[in-house]
Design a protein around this motif. Structure first.
Motif, short mmCIF file in Angstrom:
data_model
loop_
_atom_site.label_atom_id
_atom_site.label_comp_id
_atom_site.label_asym_id
_atom_site.label_seq_id
_atom_site.Cartn_x
_atom_site.Cartn_y
_atom_site.Cartn_z
N CYS A 185 92.25 87.68 -75.78
CA CYS A 185 93.30 87.95 -76.41
C CYS A 185 94.63 86.98 -76.69
O CYS A 185 95.00 86.63 -77.68
CB CYS A 185 94.02 89.06 -75.84
N TRP A 186 94.28 85.70 -75.63
CA TRP A 186 95.41 84.77 -75.81
C TRP A 186 94.77 83.89 -76.77
O TRP A 186 95.82 83.39 -77.80
CB TRP A 186 95.24 83.94 -74.47
N ILE A 187 93.65 83.68 -77.11
CA ILE A 187 92.95 82.76 -78.19
C ILE A 187 93.56 83.53 -79.66
O ILE A 187 93.81 82.35 -80.36
CB ILE A 187 91.29 82.76 -77.99
N ILE A 188 93.44 84.81 -79.72
CA ILE A 188 93.88 85.41 -80.91
C ILE A 188 95.39 85.32 -81.02
O ILE A 188 95.89 84.90 -82.16
CB ILE A 188 93.38 86.86 -81.00
N VAL A 189 96.01 85.41 -79.91
CA VAL A 189 97.57 85.41 -80.13
C VAL A 189 98.32 84.49 -80.15
O VAL A 189 99.16 84.12 -81.10
CB VAL A 189 97.90 86.30 -78.97
#
Length: 147
Positions: free
Chosen positions: A121-125
């Motif tokens: 999710c960090w990669i997306i956010v």
């Protein structure tokens, strides 16, 4: 000019008053810190309790989830990362918390980033965020260390 006992008592009263104010200020600052820590803890708990169980699975893959579930998880991940950024800001930029509290918060972030869900999710956010480069580098470093 001679000092009278009333002069001495006035000076003593002034010193005692200043000391009392300083002691009260220390107490107020401690209470404010405790209140703020409690607020951050409550915010963290609210985020965590809104995550579905799948977030803690070791084989988490956001792309295998239904779109509505992905959106829900990403919404709360964004809130979580915003909380992390606020904590980062309080320590690194504003210098409003001490090393001991920062260490506790940083260790909690590192523990979260052990989970595949937080890394994915960090990669997306981060691609959609406006976080400053220093915070992005901070999180990326944690994630890379833990990979």
């Amino acid at each position: 000019m001679r000092f009278q006992i009333s002069d001495f008592l006035s000076i003593l009263a002034l010193i005692v008053s200043i000391g009392s104010i300083l002691i009260q200020n220390i107490g107020v600052n401690k209470q404010l810190l405790i209140s703020n820590i409690n607020e951050y803890t409550k915010r963290y708990e609210d985020i965590i309790k809104n995550f579905p169980q799948v977030v803690i699975d070791d084989n988490f893959d956001i792309n295998k989830l239904p779109i509505d579930e992905q959106e829900r998880i990403l919404r709360y991940m964004l809130i979580y990362f915003n909380l992390c950024y606020e904590e980062y800001l309080l320590f690194h930029d504003l210098k409003l918390i001490d090393e001991k509290l920062w260490s506790i918060w940083k260790n909690a972030m590192e523990a979260s980033f052990l989970r595949p869900s937080f890394r994915q999710c960090w990669i997306i956010v981060k691609e959609k965020s406006t976080y400053p480069r220093s915070f992005i580098n901070f999180v990326n470093k944690i994630i890379n260390i833990k990979l």
